[in-house]
Design an enzyme around this catalytic site. Sequence first.
Site, PDB file in Angstrom:
ATOM      1  N   HIS A  17       0.835  -1.212   0.000  1.00 30.63           N
ATOM      2  CA  HIS A  17       0.000   0.000   0.000  1.00 30.63           C
ATOM      3  C   HIS A  17       0.867   1.258   0.000  1.00 30.63           C
ATOM      4  CE1 HIS A  17      -3.611   2.428   0.986  1.00 30.63           C
ATOM      5  NE2 HIS A  17      -2.729   3.181   1.626  1.00 30.63           N
ATOM      6  N   GLU A  18       1.801   1.323   0.923  1.00 34.11           N
ATOM      7  CA  GLU A  18       2.631   2.525   1.031  1.00 34.11           C
ATOM      8  C   GLU A  18       3.560   2.686  -0.171  1.00 34.11           C
ATOM      9  OE1 GLU A  18       1.921   4.724   3.100  1.00 34.11           O
ATOM     10  OE2 GLU A  18       0.611   3.525   4.383  1.00 34.11           O
ATOM     11  N   HIS A  21       1.922   4.820  -2.822  1.00 31.78           N
ATOM     12  CA  HIS A  21       2.089   6.267  -2.599  1.00 31.78           C
ATOM     13  C   HIS A  21       3.518   6.692  -2.942  1.00 31.78           C
ATOM     14  CE1 HIS A  21      -1.794   6.324  -0.751  1.00 31.78           C
ATOM     15  NE2 HIS A  21      -1.422   5.702   0.350  1.00 31.78           N
TER      16      HIS A  21
END
Length: 351
Positions: A17-18, A21
């Site tokens: 997920h990170e 970003h």
Amino acid sequence: MNLIYFLLILGVIVLVHEFGHFIMAKIFKVYVFEFAIGMGPKIFEIKGKETVYSIRLLPLGGFVSLAGEEDQIEKSKEIAEDRLLNNKKIYQRFLIMVFGVVNNFILAFLIFFMVFLFNGSPSQSTKIVDVEKDTPAYYSGLMKNDTIVGINYDKISTQDDLNLIMFLNPNEKLTFVVRRNEKIEFITVTPEKIKEKIDGKEIERYRYGISLNTKKETGFVNAIKNSYLKIKSNVKSIIKVFQMLFKGKLGINAFSGPVGIYNVVKDQSKTNGLIGLVFLTAVLSINVGFLNLLPLPIFDGGKIFFLIIEKLFNKKVNPKIELTLSLIFVVILIIFTIYITGMDIWKMIKQ
């Protein structure tokens, strides 16, 4: 080992997920202060050219700290204007915010695809292959070769859809909408309560008396198709649960915190082994992705919501308002997590 599995599963989901970003921030040349897995005090860190990569004590989340974010104003003063997040175009900020969720769904799809490619995938056909004699379905008029296309007001297109409705309504009378010889029939079935012995324990359950196709589908194309259907059905089930929460049909106890997730990991490890844990990783990744789309300030969906407001009104949301709302929701989330964790522990004690 269960604790290691738990930490690995959460770690992979958070990392993916990170990284979504992070990679989009790098593509658009936003300065990244830190890429962190976990929360709380640092237990490990390594300094890159400009970014600190760290692992933190609590394996509950992670973050990518970007120059120009509302909580990084002081540190961002030393960074060039063109490297600040808040100076990037709206579409660039949108992609940076949304790609964490996108990565979660990509991870889930890849896991499903690999499992289905090498092990085959359960058929999602809703055609009835057998109706047990002297069961509610038999007496109600359901027949072999009927295709279930709906239950009550819910459209049914996969076995997962059907299983979800039956799981959420275990002892209720259901109206089956079936296609029979190109005609649509409405057949109401009231399940019967039966008792079974499983692992030496007597279990009560409700039976309708129908059987669906249990054969596995194999091949590359089927793996792609069923991976998509599996993601679709998981999203549909999450939406259904939220609808029931808002309608008061489910309570807050329907949620699980870290302890509850650990128990699910333990059960999957015991009953389904490695495949079960891998599958669970995909399901949890979908949940994390979906929840992050909720329009709350602490989630990616909240930041995307502020971008939509900015686009509509051609004016940025006041950073102080955004930061204040985020802090308020952080406190609410902490209280909620403590409560849910307490409930999970109480459930363990009762067992």
